[in-house]
Design a protein around this motif. Structure first.
Motif, PDB file in Angstrom:
ATOM      1  N   UNK A  57      -3.300  12.911 -42.306  1.00 51.49           N
ATOM      2  CA  UNK A  57      -2.629  11.915 -43.136  1.00 51.49           C
ATOM      3  C   UNK A  57      -1.108  12.078 -43.069  1.00 51.49           C
ATOM      4  N   UNK A  58      -0.648  13.312 -42.964  1.00 51.28           N
ATOM      5  CA  UNK A  58       0.794  13.555 -42.852  1.00 51.28           C
ATOM      6  C   UNK A  58       1.344  12.986 -41.549  1.00 51.28           C
ATOM      7  N   UNK A  59       0.579  13.154 -40.470  1.00 50.74           N
ATOM      8  CA  UNK A  59       0.991  12.569 -39.189  1.00 50.74           C
ATOM      9  C   UNK A  59       1.033  11.048 -39.276  1.00 50.74           C
ATOM     10  N   UNK A  60       0.031  10.471 -39.943  1.00 49.14           N
ATOM     11  CA  UNK A  60       0.010   9.023 -40.106  1.00 49.14           C
ATOM     12  C   UNK A  60       1.150   8.531 -40.971  1.00 49.14           C
ATOM     13  N   UNK A  61       1.464   9.286 -42.014  1.00 51.68           N
ATOM     14  CA  UNK A  61       2.588   8.916 -42.891  1.00 51.68           C
ATOM     15  C   UNK A  61       3.917   8.967 -42.145  1.00 51.68           C
ATOM     16  N   UNK A  62       4.061   9.935 -41.222  1.00 49.89           N
ATOM     17  CA  UNK A  62       5.307  10.090 -40.476  1.00 49.89           C
ATOM     18  C   UNK A  62       5.443   9.081 -39.351  1.00 49.89           C
ATOM     19  N   UNK A  63       4.328   8.512 -38.898  1.00 47.61           N
ATOM     20  CA  UNK A  63       4.367   7.604 -37.746  1.00 47.61           C
ATOM     21  C   UNK A  63       5.315   6.422 -37.937  1.00 47.61           C
ATOM     22  N   UNK A  64       5.271   5.712 -39.099  1.00 48.58           N
ATOM     23  CA  UNK A  64       6.189   4.585 -39.266  1.00 48.58           C
ATOM     24  C   UNK A  64       7.654   4.989 -39.289  1.00 48.58           C
ATOM     25  N   UNK A  65       7.937   6.282 -39.555  1.00 49.03           N
ATOM     26  CA  UNK A  65       9.316   6.759 -39.536  1.00 49.03           C
ATOM     27  C   UNK A  65       9.781   7.094 -38.125  1.00 49.03           C
ATOM     28  N   UNK A  66       8.818   7.244 -37.214  1.00 51.89           N
ATOM     29  CA  UNK A  66       9.156   7.551 -35.826  1.00 51.89           C
ATOM     30  C   UNK A  66       9.205   6.293 -34.969  1.00 51.89           C
ATOM     31  N   UNK A  67       8.319   5.353 -35.255  1.00 50.26           N
ATOM     32  CA  UNK A  67       8.339   4.057 -34.567  1.00 50.26           C
ATOM     33  C   UNK A  67       8.377   2.958 -35.621  1.00 50.26           C
ATOM     34  N   UNK A  68       8.628   1.741 -35.204  1.00 45.91           N
ATOM     35  CA  UNK A  68       8.749   0.651 -36.169  1.00 45.91           C
ATOM     36  C   UNK A  68       7.427   0.407 -36.891  1.00 45.91           C
ATOM     37  N   UNK A  69       7.550  -0.107 -38.127  1.00 48.55           N
ATOM     38  CA  UNK A  69       6.369  -0.399 -38.934  1.00 48.55           C
ATOM     39  C   UNK A  69       5.465  -1.420 -38.223  1.00 48.55           C
ATOM     40  N   UNK A  70       6.096  -2.353 -37.541  1.00 50.91           N
ATOM     41  CA  UNK A  70       5.345  -3.390 -36.840  1.00 50.91           C
ATOM     42  C   UNK A  70       4.477  -2.789 -35.749  1.00 50.91           C
ATOM     43  N   UNK A  71       5.050  -1.882 -34.956  1.00 48.16           N
ATOM     44  CA  UNK A  71       4.291  -1.285 -33.854  1.00 48.16           C
ATOM     45  C   UNK A  71       3.204  -0.337 -34.363  1.00 48.16           C
ATOM     46  N   UNK A  72       3.514   0.422 -35.408  1.00 47.61           N
ATOM     47  CA  UNK A  72       2.491   1.319 -35.955  1.00 47.61           C
ATOM     48  C   UNK A  72       1.316   0.523 -36.510  1.00 47.61           C
ATOM     49  N   UNK A  73       1.619  -0.660 -37.076  1.00 47.63           N
ATOM     50  CA  UNK A  73       0.561  -1.525 -37.584  1.00 47.63           C
ATOM     51  C   UNK A  73      -0.312  -2.044 -36.439  1.00 47.63           C
ATOM     52  N   UNK A  74       0.332  -2.464 -35.339  1.00 46.81           N
ATOM     53  CA  UNK A  74      -0.426  -2.964 -34.186  1.00 46.81           C
ATOM     54  C   UNK A  74      -1.281  -1.853 -33.563  1.00 46.81           C
ATOM     55  N   UNK A  75      -0.717  -0.654 -33.458  1.00 47.40           N
ATOM     56  CA  UNK A  75      -1.465   0.470 -32.888  1.00 47.40           C
ATOM     57  C   UNK A  75      -2.684   0.795 -33.745  1.00 47.40           C
ATOM     58  N   UNK A  76      -2.490   0.764 -35.067  1.00 44.00           N
ATOM     59  CA  UNK A  76      -3.600   1.025 -35.988  1.00 44.00           C
ATOM     60  C   UNK A  76      -4.706  -0.012 -35.812  1.00 44.00           C
ATOM     61  N   UNK A  77      -4.318  -1.266 -35.680  1.00 43.22           N
ATOM     62  CA  UNK A  77      -5.299  -2.337 -35.475  1.00 43.22           C
ATOM     63  C   UNK A  77      -6.102  -2.111 -34.202  1.00 43.22           C
ATOM     64  N   UNK A  78      -5.402  -1.763 -33.119  1.00 44.96           N
ATOM     65  CA  UNK A  78      -6.067  -1.502 -31.844  1.00 44.96           C
ATOM     66  C   UNK A  78      -7.023  -0.318 -31.964  1.00 44.96           C
ATOM     67  N   UNK A  79      -6.588   0.739 -32.681  1.00 45.11           N
ATOM     68  CA  UNK A  79      -7.443   1.915 -32.873  1.00 45.11           C
ATOM     69  C   UNK A  79      -8.730   1.553 -33.607  1.00 45.11           C
ATOM     70  N   UNK A  80      -8.611   0.762 -34.658  1.00 47.38           N
ATOM     71  CA  UNK A  80      -9.789   0.371 -35.424  1.00 47.38           C
ATOM     72  C   UNK A  80     -10.778  -0.409 -34.564  1.00 47.38           C
ATOM     73  N   UNK A  81     -10.274  -1.377 -33.817  1.00 45.84           N
ATOM     74  CA  UNK A  81     -11.156  -2.139 -32.930  1.00 45.84           C
ATOM     75  C   UNK A  81     -11.765  -1.234 -31.848  1.00 45.84           C
ATOM     76  N   UNK A  82     -10.916  -0.344 -31.281  1.00 49.25           N
ATOM     77  CA  UNK A  82     -11.408   0.554 -30.238  1.00 49.25           C
ATOM     78  C   UNK A  82     -12.513   1.470 -30.740  1.00 49.25           C
ATOM     79  N   UNK A  83     -12.303   2.074 -31.918  1.00 51.46           N
ATOM     80  CA  UNK A  83     -13.316   2.956 -32.488  1.00 51.46           C
ATOM     81  C   UNK A  83     -14.558   2.184 -32.899  1.00 51.46           C
TER      82      UNK A  83
END
Length: 230
Positions: A57-83
């Motif tokens: 959860x800490x890694x996930x919380x830090x992700x939007x601070x490392x990349x844009x919120x928009x891209x982290x949201x898109x990556x999360x969406x892709x992960x959910x569909x992929x899984x």
């Protein structure tokens, strides 16, 4: 904030329960509890899962601070569909339950045999053995450390860990941690108390299909929602 916390908690709870039931660490906890004190096995397995949940959860919380919120949201969406598709594919094509149970049993049996051979060949005094014990075993039971290490490294890089990272990057991290811990506690307690009988009766196919549907629902919801760009 309250709604976001509740949403993160419920999503994480549902995802954790469906991901962990019938998983390798579930079988490991069940089998370890058959040979060792249940309280120690439960505390070791659950401690590892709590640490892993907080780290993820800490890694996930830090992700939007490392990349844009928009891209982290898109990556999360892709992960959910992929899984989701991955879990459905496993449910339709694999008979993983027997294989995973046999794999865990073989691994633990080999470890127990090695421990037995080692203890038979070791005739040193108790004081000398205590001095030569690793630092951590001076403070923690070897059974606790074994349950902790098997669970922690078994979860590292697992689908549920990556999904937790993705979920925490798009939902309330505190809710994700709380839901994950509750889910892990429920599954681990069931494994330890139910033992191998419960583990062997679980339908891996139904669990995989259910988790696949859940991931697809999360993916669709994430796809339809707009990322909050701060």
């Amino acid at each position: 904030m309250g709604l976001s916390l509740f949403e993160g908690l419920t999503k994480s709870l549902a995802m954790t329960v469906l991901s962990e039931i019938g998983d390798k660490t579930f079988f490991a906890a069940a089998i370890l509890a058959m040979r060792h004190p249940r309280k120690i096995v439960l505390s070791g397995c659950l401690s590892a899962l709590i640490v892993m949940t907080i780290l993820s959860a800490s890694l996930g919380w830090a992700a939007p601070n490392l990349i844009s919120r928009k891209w982290s949201h898109h990556i999360t969406t892709i992960l959910f569909f992929g899984f989701g598709f991955w879990s459905l594919w496993e449910g339709f094509t694999e008979d993983g339950e027997a294989e995973e149970l046999a794999e865990v049993e073989a691994k633990l049996s080999a470890d127990w045999k090695a421990e037995g051979d080692s203890s038979k060949s070791n005739f040193k005094s108790d004081d000398l053995k205590k001095q030569q014990r690793p630092f951590l075993t001076q403070f923690f039971s070897p059974i606790f450390l074994k349950a902790f290490s098997i669970t922690f490294f078994g979860e590292w890089g697992d689908k549920s860990q990556i999904a937790t990272i993705g979920l925490a990057s798009d939902a309330n991290p505190l809710g994700v941690v709380l839901g994950g811990i509750i889910g892990q506690a429920l599954c681990t307690t069931a494994a330890v108390l139910g033992g191998k009988t419960l583990a062997s009766q679980i339908s891996e196919k139904m669990v995989a299909l259910s988790s696949g549907v859940l991931f697809l629902i999360f993916g669709l919801q994430s796809f339809l929602s707009e990322a909050e760009i701060s």
